[in-house]
Scaffold this motif. Structure first.
Motif, PDB file in Angstrom:
ATOM      1  N   MET A   1      15.496  38.317 -60.942  1.00  0.00           N
ATOM      2  CA  MET A   1      16.677  37.704 -60.333  1.00  0.00           C
ATOM      3  C   MET A   1      17.900  38.525 -60.691  1.00  0.00           C
ATOM      4  N   PRO A   2      18.704  38.939 -59.711  1.00  0.00           N
ATOM      5  CA  PRO A   2      19.886  39.735 -60.001  1.00  0.00           C
ATOM      6  C   PRO A   2      20.849  38.975 -60.902  1.00  0.00           C
ATOM      7  N   THR A   3      21.432  39.705 -61.870  1.00  0.00           N
ATOM      8  CA  THR A   3      22.439  39.123 -62.739  1.00  0.00           C
ATOM      9  C   THR A   3      23.718  39.919 -62.615  1.00  0.00           C
ATOM     10  N   ALA A   4      24.816  39.334 -63.061  1.00  0.00           N
ATOM     11  CA  ALA A   4      26.096  40.013 -62.931  1.00  0.00           C
ATOM     12  C   ALA A   4      27.044  39.507 -63.988  1.00  0.00           C
ATOM     13  N   THR A   5      28.013  40.332 -64.324  1.00  0.00           N
ATOM     14  CA  THR A   5      29.050  39.933 -65.256  1.00  0.00           C
ATOM     15  C   THR A   5      29.925  38.866 -64.607  1.00  0.00           C
ATOM     16  N   PRO A   6      30.288  37.820 -65.357  1.00  0.00           N
ATOM     17  CA  PRO A   6      31.137  36.764 -64.771  1.00  0.00           C
ATOM     18  C   PRO A   6      32.453  37.316 -64.250  1.00  0.00           C
ATOM     19  N   ILE A   7      32.896  36.763 -63.148  1.00  0.00           N
ATOM     20  CA  ILE A   7      34.201  37.112 -62.588  1.00  0.00           C
ATOM     21  C   ILE A   7      35.252  36.226 -63.258  1.00  0.00           C
ATOM     22  N   PRO A   8      36.267  36.817 -63.888  1.00  0.00           N
ATOM     23  CA  PRO A   8      37.275  36.006 -64.585  1.00  0.00           C
ATOM     24  C   PRO A   8      38.000  35.053 -63.631  1.00  0.00           C
ATOM     25  N   LEU A   9      38.081  33.798 -64.035  1.00  0.00           N
ATOM     26  CA  LEU A   9      38.767  32.783 -63.247  1.00  0.00           C
ATOM     27  C   LEU A   9      39.841  32.138 -64.110  1.00  0.00           C
ATOM     28  N   SER A  10      40.971  31.828 -63.504  1.00  0.00           N
ATOM     29  CA  SER A  10      42.059  31.201 -64.242  1.00  0.00           C
ATOM     30  C   SER A  10      41.676  29.764 -64.605  1.00  0.00           C
ATOM     31  N   PRO A  11      42.270  29.207 -65.668  1.00  0.00           N
ATOM     32  CA  PRO A  11      41.928  27.849 -66.100  1.00  0.00           C
ATOM     33  C   PRO A  11      42.107  26.790 -65.021  1.00  0.00           C
ATOM     34  N   ASP A  12      43.096  26.961 -64.136  1.00  0.00           N
ATOM     35  CA  ASP A  12      43.291  25.925 -63.114  1.00  0.00           C
ATOM     36  C   ASP A  12      42.144  25.903 -62.104  1.00  0.00           C
ATOM     37  N   VAL A  13      41.487  27.042 -61.876  1.00  0.00           N
ATOM     38  CA  VAL A  13      40.314  27.075 -60.994  1.00  0.00           C
ATOM     39  C   VAL A  13      39.160  26.303 -61.644  1.00  0.00           C
ATOM     40  N   ILE A  14      38.927  26.577 -62.924  1.00  0.00           N
ATOM     41  CA  ILE A  14      37.861  25.895 -63.652  1.00  0.00           C
ATOM     42  C   ILE A  14      38.075  24.389 -63.637  1.00  0.00           C
ATOM     43  N   GLU A  15      39.287  23.955 -63.921  1.00  0.00           N
ATOM     44  CA  GLU A  15      39.573  22.522 -63.979  1.00  0.00           C
ATOM     45  C   GLU A  15      39.496  21.876 -62.606  1.00  0.00           C
ATOM     46  N   TYR A  16      39.929  22.591 -61.567  1.00  0.00           N
ATOM     47  CA  TYR A  16      39.859  22.023 -60.219  1.00  0.00           C
ATOM     48  C   TYR A  16      38.411  21.819 -59.790  1.00  0.00           C
ATOM     49  N   VAL A  17      37.582  22.835 -59.970  1.00  0.00           N
ATOM     50  CA  VAL A  17      36.177  22.733 -59.573  1.00  0.00           C
ATOM     51  C   VAL A  17      35.466  21.675 -60.406  1.00  0.00           C
ATOM     52  N   ARG A  18      35.774  21.644 -61.702  1.00  0.00           N
ATOM     53  CA  ARG A  18      35.174  20.623 -62.554  1.00  0.00           C
ATOM     54  C   ARG A  18      35.551  19.225 -62.060  1.00  0.00           C
ATOM     55  N   GLY A  19      36.815  19.055 -61.664  1.00  0.00           N
ATOM     56  CA  GLY A  19      37.268  17.762 -61.166  1.00  0.00           C
ATOM     57  C   GLY A  19      36.572  17.346 -59.886  1.00  0.00           C
ATOM     58  N   VAL A  20      36.344  18.315 -58.984  1.00  0.00           N
ATOM     59  CA  VAL A  20      35.647  18.015 -57.731  1.00  0.00           C
ATOM     60  C   VAL A  20      34.258  17.472 -58.019  1.00  0.00           C
ATOM     61  N   PHE A  21      33.523  18.128 -58.902  1.00  0.00           N
ATOM     62  CA  PHE A  21      32.141  17.713 -59.157  1.00  0.00           C
ATOM     63  C   PHE A  21      32.059  16.565 -60.157  1.00  0.00           C
ATOM     64  N   PHE A  22      33.120  16.332 -60.902  1.00  0.00           N
ATOM     65  CA  PHE A  22      33.200  15.100 -61.680  1.00  0.00           C
ATOM     66  C   PHE A  22      33.254  13.910 -60.736  1.00  0.00           C
ATOM     67  N   ASP A  23      34.072  14.030 -59.672  1.00  0.00           N
ATOM     68  CA  ASP A  23      34.151  12.954 -58.682  1.00  0.00           C
ATOM     69  C   ASP A  23      32.838  12.785 -57.933  1.00  0.00           C
ATOM     70  N   VAL A  24      32.174  13.899 -57.600  1.00  0.00           N
ATOM     71  CA  VAL A  24      30.874  13.825 -56.930  1.00  0.00           C
ATOM     72  C   VAL A  24      29.882  13.070 -57.809  1.00  0.00           C
ATOM     73  N   ASN A  25      29.856  13.404 -59.076  1.00  0.00           N
ATOM     74  CA  ASN A  25      28.946  12.753 -60.013  1.00  0.00           C
ATOM     75  C   ASN A  25      29.212  11.253 -60.075  1.00  0.00           C
ATOM     76  N   GLU A  26      30.482  10.868 -60.147  1.00  0.00           N
ATOM     77  CA  GLU A  26      30.815   9.449 -60.217  1.00  0.00           C
ATOM     78  C   GLU A  26      30.409   8.715 -58.944  1.00  0.00           C
ATOM     79  N   ARG A  27      30.640   9.326 -57.791  1.00  0.00           N
ATOM     80  CA  ARG A  27      30.331   8.673 -56.517  1.00  0.00           C
ATOM     81  C   ARG A  27      28.832   8.467 -56.352  1.00  0.00           C
ATOM     82  N   VAL A  28      28.049   9.494 -56.641  1.00  0.00           N
ATOM     83  CA  VAL A  28      26.601   9.397 -56.485  1.00  0.00           C
ATOM     84  C   VAL A  28      26.026   8.391 -57.472  1.00  0.00           C
ATOM     85  N   THR A  29      26.495   8.459 -58.707  1.00  0.00           N
ATOM     86  CA  THR A  29      25.991   7.557 -59.743  1.00  0.00           C
ATOM     87  C   THR A  29      26.337   6.114 -59.435  1.00  0.00           C
ATOM     88  N   ALA A  30      27.544   5.876 -58.922  1.00  0.00           N
ATOM     89  CA  ALA A  30      27.956   4.512 -58.584  1.00  0.00           C
ATOM     90  C   ALA A  30      27.064   3.920 -57.504  1.00  0.00           C
TER      91      ALA A  30
END
Length: 299
Positions: A1-30
């Motif tokens: 499987m091809p691997t690659a060095t992580p592409i640097p992302l700013s903290p606001d990108v990480i937090e935004y994506v985390r928030g999107v899938f936090f909401d997905v997790n809550e909706r599905v679980t509910a």
């Protein structure tokens, strides 16, 4: 499987994506908390619908543009009643609109069944009789009040060691060198219980899901179940690792594993890759939906 060095992302990108899938997790679980006998496909629909709430380009303070799109294929009857993957997750990284990398994650969804629930996924949401079948009361409603319990002994009844789907996924990974991950749906916490009919007003959990949706690689699943016999459906307790969890929680998996390039397939041959074409383009082995996340970094 091809691997690659992580592409640097700013903290606001990480937090935004985390928030999107936090909401997905809550909706599905509910949805599973509310109706413990819900079909697996319905949980996939909840997943897609929750992701779709973040659809479209969103500009973050760092200047990064995160654009999420959803392509819904549909549920219902498929070839031999199974698919290699239910949800395809595509992540593209760009620098000032120039493509840097494309990653693909294939998710095969399975739900945890309560102790008292029958195995009903053989028909899914497609029922014999079409519209006319909706004139009959559902089985849980016709049986009166019932309580359904989730604990460590509960099993993923549609996930059976060595069955046709199991072998097809393993063969697919070996033939095309494309990993498949299992998206495992759980209630808010374990142990817990729920009753049908559902009492109104609803009692909703205040805290975030303690368990919820988790992701486990096909390779890890086969390792954990290597001692089990054919057609054995593993339990929640049997798939927990040394940290007490089954794989990674959904937000942690997307942010900590996919965006950091620890999991998923780095695509450098998208148009010629037969494995990807089979999953995303052939109706004989479809997915329920494809989710695309485009991360466009500022120049």
């Amino acid at each position: 499987m091809p691997t690659a060095t992580p592409i640097p992302l700013s903290p606001d990108v990480i937090e935004y994506v985390r928030g999107v899938f936090f909401d997905v997790n809550e909706r599905v679980t509910a949805r599973l908390d509310r109706m413990p006998t819900v079909h697996e496909e319905t949980l996939d629909f909840a997943f897609v619908d929750a992701v779709a709430e973040a659809q479209g380009p969103h500009l973050l303070p760092s200047g990064t543009l995160v654009d999420i799109d959803v392509h819904f294929v549909g549920g219902g009857r498929h070839w031999d009643r199974w698919e290699v993957a239910d949800i395809g997750f595509i992540v593209t990284f760009r620098l000032d609109n120039t493509l840097l990398r494309t990653k693909v994650v294939l998710l095969q969804s399975k739900r945890l069944y309560p102790r008292e629930s029958e195995f009903i996924e053989d028909e899914g949401i497609t029922r014999p009789g079409g519209f006319g079948s909706l004139m009959r009361p559902s089985l849980p409603a016709s049986l009166g009040s019932r309580t359904f319990r989730f604990d460590e002994a509960c099993r993923y009844k549609a996930l059976q060691v060595g069955d046709t789907q199991w072998q097809a996924i393993s063969h697919y990974e070996k033939e095309y060198n494309l990993p498949v991950h299992y998206l495992l749906y759980h209630p808010h916490s374990i142990p817990t219980q729920a009753s049908i009919p559902v009492a109104i007003p609803l009692e909703r959990p205040i805290a975030p899901p303690d368990v919820g949706a988790h992701v486990l690689s096909g390779e890890a699943l086969r390792l954990l179940t290597r001692e089990f016999s054919r057609n054995y459906a593993p339990s929640y307790g049997e798939l927990r690792d040394g940290h007490g969890q089954v794989g990674y929680g959904l937000p942690e998996f997307v942010v900590g594993r996919v965006l950091s390039c620890l999991d998923g397939y780095v695509v450098d041959d998208a148009t010629d890759n037969e494995g990807l074409r089979r999953v995303f383009s052939q109706r004989g082995a479809p997915i329920a939906a494809a989710v695309r996340m485009d991360i466009n970094l500022p120049g």
